[in-house]
Motif scaffolding. Structure first.
Motif, PDB file in Angstrom:
ATOM      1  N   THR A 137       0.759  -1.168   0.012  1.00  0.00           N
ATOM      2  CA  THR A 137       0.052   0.149   0.182  1.00  0.00           C
ATOM      3  C   THR A 137       0.796   1.193   0.101  1.00  0.00           C
ATOM      4  OG1 THR A 137      -0.145  -0.146   2.493  1.00  0.00           O
ATOM      5  CG2 THR A 137      -1.785  -1.044   1.397  1.00  0.00           C
ATOM      6  N   TYR A 138       0.231   2.277  -0.105  1.00  0.00           N
ATOM      7  CA  TYR A 138       0.943   3.528  -0.075  1.00  0.00           C
ATOM      8  C   TYR A 138       1.631   3.900   1.054  1.00  0.00           C
ATOM      9  CZ  TYR A 138      -1.780   5.819   3.578  1.00  0.00           C
ATOM     10  OH  TYR A 138      -2.590   6.096   4.822  1.00  0.00           O
ATOM     11  N   ARG A 139       2.546   4.850   1.050  1.00  0.00           N
ATOM     12  CA  ARG A 139       3.531   5.187   2.311  1.00  0.00           C
ATOM     13  C   ARG A 139       3.303   6.598   2.631  1.00  0.00           C
ATOM     14  NH1 ARG A 139       6.953   3.314  -1.696  1.00  0.00           N
ATOM     15  NH2 ARG A 139       7.755   5.394  -2.088  1.00  0.00           N
ATOM     16  N   SER A 140       3.014   6.666   4.064  1.00  0.00           N
ATOM     17  CA  SER A 140       2.981   7.811   4.600  1.00  0.00           C
ATOM     18  C   SER A 140       3.840   8.799   4.821  1.00  0.00           C
ATOM     19  CB  SER A 140       1.895   7.866   5.842  1.00  0.00           C
ATOM     20  OG  SER A 140       2.726   7.298   6.701  1.00  0.00           O
ATOM     21  N   THR A 141       4.079   9.784   5.147  1.00  0.00           N
ATOM     22  CA  THR A 141       5.359  10.541   5.553  1.00  0.00           C
ATOM     23  C   THR A 141       5.911  10.088   6.834  1.00  0.00           C
ATOM     24  OG1 THR A 141       3.950  11.942   7.059  1.00  0.00           O
ATOM     25  CG2 THR A 141       4.412  12.976   4.938  1.00  0.00           C
ATOM     26  N   ASP A 142       5.393   9.252   7.694  1.00  0.00           N
ATOM     27  CA  ASP A 142       6.006   8.363   8.633  1.00  0.00           C
ATOM     28  C   ASP A 142       6.984   7.447   8.123  1.00  0.00           C
ATOM     29  OD1 ASP A 142       4.701   9.184  10.953  1.00  0.00           O
ATOM     30  OD2 ASP A 142       2.801   8.599  10.179  1.00  0.00           O
ATOM     31  N   PHE A 143       6.835   6.931   7.027  1.00  0.00           N
ATOM     32  CA  PHE A 143       7.753   6.057   6.270  1.00  0.00           C
ATOM     33  C   PHE A 143       9.082   7.092   6.305  1.00  0.00           C
ATOM     34  CE2 PHE A 143      10.436   4.435   2.809  1.00  0.00           C
ATOM     35  CZ  PHE A 143      10.224   3.152   2.977  1.00  0.00           C
ATOM     36  N   GLU A 144       9.289   8.393   5.716  1.00  0.00           N
ATOM     37  CA  GLU A 144      10.390   8.942   5.624  1.00  0.00           C
ATOM     38  C   GLU A 144      11.043   9.171   6.941  1.00  0.00           C
ATOM     39  OE1 GLU A 144      13.868  10.954   4.580  1.00  0.00           O
ATOM     40  OE2 GLU A 144      12.667   9.250   3.546  1.00  0.00           O
ATOM     41  N   VAL A 145      10.011   9.484   7.893  1.00  0.00           N
ATOM     42  CA  VAL A 145      10.463   9.938   9.188  1.00  0.00           C
ATOM     43  C   VAL A 145      11.226   8.824   9.821  1.00  0.00           C
ATOM     44  CG1 VAL A 145       9.492  10.110  11.743  1.00  0.00           C
ATOM     45  CG2 VAL A 145       8.422  11.271   9.770  1.00  0.00           C
ATOM     46  N   HIS A 146      10.790   7.521  10.059  1.00  0.00           N
ATOM     47  CA  HIS A 146      11.573   6.643  10.374  1.00  0.00           C
ATOM     48  C   HIS A 146      12.799   5.928   9.601  1.00  0.00           C
ATOM     49  CE1 HIS A 146       8.765   5.480  13.777  1.00  0.00           C
ATOM     50  NE2 HIS A 146       7.911   5.676  13.098  1.00  0.00           N
ATOM     51  N   ARG A 147      12.692   6.161   8.482  1.00  0.00           N
ATOM     52  CA  ARG A 147      14.010   6.051   7.496  1.00  0.00           C
ATOM     53  C   ARG A 147      14.928   7.113   8.059  1.00  0.00           C
ATOM     54  NH1 ARG A 147      17.471   7.584   5.103  1.00  0.00           N
ATOM     55  NH2 ARG A 147      16.597   9.453   4.834  1.00  0.00           N
ATOM     56  N   ASN A 148      14.610   8.149   8.226  1.00  0.00           N
ATOM     57  CA  ASN A 148      15.486   9.239   8.414  1.00  0.00           C
ATOM     58  C   ASN A 148      16.082   8.954  10.062  1.00  0.00           C
ATOM     59  OD1 ASN A 148      16.878  11.826   7.777  1.00  0.00           O
ATOM     60  ND2 ASN A 148      15.719  12.402   9.810  1.00  0.00           N
ATOM     61  N   TRP A 149      15.280   8.592  11.033  1.00  0.00           N
ATOM     62  CA  TRP A 149      15.528   8.202  12.200  1.00  0.00           C
ATOM     63  C   TRP A 149      16.501   7.040  12.265  1.00  0.00           C
ATOM     64  CZ3 TRP A 149      10.438   8.417  15.225  1.00  0.00           C
ATOM     65  CH2 TRP A 149      10.277   9.892  15.198  1.00  0.00           C
ATOM     66  N   LEU A 150      16.515   6.105  11.272  1.00  0.00           N
ATOM     67  CA  LEU A 150      17.375   4.855  11.199  1.00  0.00           C
ATOM     68  C   LEU A 150      18.737   5.412  10.729  1.00  0.00           C
ATOM     69  CD1 LEU A 150      15.193   2.268   9.256  1.00  0.00           C
ATOM     70  CD2 LEU A 150      16.094   1.945  11.542  1.00  0.00           C
ATOM     71  N   ALA A 151      18.899   6.463   9.713  1.00  0.00           N
ATOM     72  CA  ALA A 151      19.983   7.084   9.377  1.00  0.00           C
ATOM     73  C   ALA A 151      20.745   7.826  10.443  1.00  0.00           C
ATOM     74  CB  ALA A 151      19.570   8.043   7.985  1.00  0.00           C
ATOM     75  N   ILE A 152      19.837   8.572  10.975  1.00  0.00           N
ATOM     76  CA  ILE A 152      20.417   9.551  12.370  1.00  0.00           C
ATOM     77  C   ILE A 152      21.107   8.530  13.189  1.00  0.00           C
ATOM     78  CG2 ILE A 152      19.868  10.836  14.273  1.00  0.00           C
ATOM     79  CD1 ILE A 152      17.871  12.270  12.387  1.00  0.00           C
ATOM     80  N   THR A 153      20.339   7.527  13.576  1.00  0.00           N
ATOM     81  CA  THR A 153      21.075   6.678  14.761  1.00  0.00           C
ATOM     82  C   THR A 153      22.205   5.990  14.416  1.00  0.00           C
ATOM     83  OG1 THR A 153      19.188   5.007  14.505  1.00  0.00           O
ATOM     84  CG2 THR A 153      18.780   6.880  16.121  1.00  0.00           C
ATOM     85  N   HIS A 154      22.045   5.610  13.099  1.00  0.00           N
ATOM     86  CA  HIS A 154      23.179   4.714  12.536  1.00  0.00           C
ATOM     87  C   HIS A 154      24.504   5.492  12.324  1.00  0.00           C
ATOM     88  CE1 HIS A 154      24.895   1.092  10.767  1.00  0.00           C
ATOM     89  NE2 HIS A 154      25.407   1.932  10.069  1.00  0.00           N
ATOM     90  N   SER A 155      24.337   6.696  11.864  1.00  0.00           N
ATOM     91  CA  SER A 155      25.383   7.556  10.874  1.00  0.00           C
ATOM     92  C   SER A 155      26.138   8.550  12.012  1.00  0.00           C
ATOM     93  CB  SER A 155      24.981   8.022   9.860  1.00  0.00           C
ATOM     94  OG  SER A 155      24.480   6.994   8.984  1.00  0.00           O
ATOM     95  N   LEU A 156      25.247   8.807  12.704  1.00  0.00           N
ATOM     96  CA  LEU A 156      25.792   9.979  13.628  1.00  0.00           C
ATOM     97  C   LEU A 156      26.060   9.644  15.327  1.00  0.00           C
ATOM     98  CD1 LEU A 156      23.070  12.736  12.689  1.00  0.00           C
ATOM     99  CD2 LEU A 156      25.602  12.458  11.795  1.00  0.00           C
ATOM    100  N   PRO A 157      27.056  10.413  15.621  1.00  0.00           N
ATOM    101  CA  PRO A 157      27.357   9.926  17.106  1.00  0.00           C
ATOM    102  C   PRO A 157      26.164  10.464  17.924  1.00  0.00           C
ATOM    103  CG  PRO A 157      28.573  11.951  16.463  1.00  0.00           C
ATOM    104  CD  PRO A 157      27.974  11.458  15.325  1.00  0.00           C
ATOM    105  N   ILE A 158      25.919   9.758  19.216  1.00  0.00           N
ATOM    106  CA  ILE A 158      24.844  10.022  20.054  1.00  0.00           C
ATOM    107  C   ILE A 158      24.567  11.457  20.504  1.00  0.00           C
ATOM    108  CG2 ILE A 158      23.794   9.385  22.634  1.00  0.00           C
ATOM    109  CD1 ILE A 158      25.515   6.764  22.356  1.00  0.00           C
ATOM    110  N   SER A 159      25.508  12.107  20.718  1.00  0.00           N
ATOM    111  CA  SER A 159      25.410  13.645  21.052  1.00  0.00           C
ATOM    112  C   SER A 159      24.767  14.537  19.851  1.00  0.00           C
ATOM    113  CB  SER A 159      26.776  14.341  21.224  1.00  0.00           C
ATOM    114  OG  SER A 159      27.741  14.033  20.274  1.00  0.00           O
ATOM    115  N   LYS A 160      24.586  13.826  18.690  1.00  0.00           N
ATOM    116  CA  LYS A 160      23.770  14.639  17.663  1.00  0.00           C
ATOM    117  C   LYS A 160      22.659  14.024  17.180  1.00  0.00           C
ATOM    118  CE  LYS A 160      28.330  16.478  15.782  1.00  0.00           C
ATOM    119  NZ  LYS A 160      29.194  16.746  14.647  1.00  0.00           N
TER     120      LYS A 160
END
Length: 170
Positions: free
Chosen positions: A26-49
């Motif tokens: 089915t379609y993707r809401s904006t929440d799809f990108e929200v969670h993808r971005n959070w995966l990227a943030i938590t994986h790629s950046l230090p905790i402090s950022k």
């Protein structure tokens, strides 16, 4: 051998997961990108950022437990498709990315089912030791329905197909 009553949470969980699988494409809401971005943030950046990164409008704004949950998911996501966890990869939605995010929601649904099952087992033993038989199985059935068919989860996660991890907060 497990009784019918003991398998009830798994039955509900399978039905709800199959329903969710039918909505996989089915379609993707904006929440799809929200969670993808959070995966990227938590994986790629230090905790402090984590809470200060603003490349996307979808900054990490959930409590730390959920940030760590996203970090854990990101450890698998990078193996599925390394592009998922690139912070600047805004609106990234390859087929592997979609499959990973939706599959991980279904997998965490099953963790909730298992937790409900374990709780019902514990409650059943507790009541049997206390010799309070009464309407135990009907109470456990009600509990399973109340948790697994929670109105908010059914409407938000299944009918609207937003594919969120809200059940992890329960």
């Amino acid at each position: 051998m497990a009784t019918r009553e003991e398998l009830l949470p798994f039955g509900f969980g399978v039905i709800l997961s199959v329903a969710k699988m039918l909505l996989f494409r089915t379609y993707r809401s904006t929440d799809f990108e929200v969670h993808r971005n959070w995966l990227a943030i938590t994986h790629s950046l230090p905790i402090s950022k984590w809470y200060f990164e603003d490349t996307s409008e979808w900054t990490l704004d959930y409590p730390p437990f959920f940030a760590w949950f996203e970090w854990l998911l990101s450890q698998v996501a990078v193996l599925v498709d390394p592009q998922i966890v690139v912070v600047g990869n805004l609106r990234y939605a390859s087929q592997l990315c979609v499959a990973f995010q939706r599959g991980s929601v279904i997998a965490t649904d099953l963790v909730l089912v298992y937790a409900v099952h374990q709780y019902c087992q514990w409650f059943r033993k507790k009541c049997n030791h206390a010799h309070k038989h009464g309407h135990l199985e009907s109470r456990l059935l009600f509990l399973c329905v109340l948790i697994l068919c929670n109105f908010g989860l059914v409407v938000v996660d299944r009918i609207l197909a937003l594919w969120l991890y809200d059940h992890c907060c329960m």
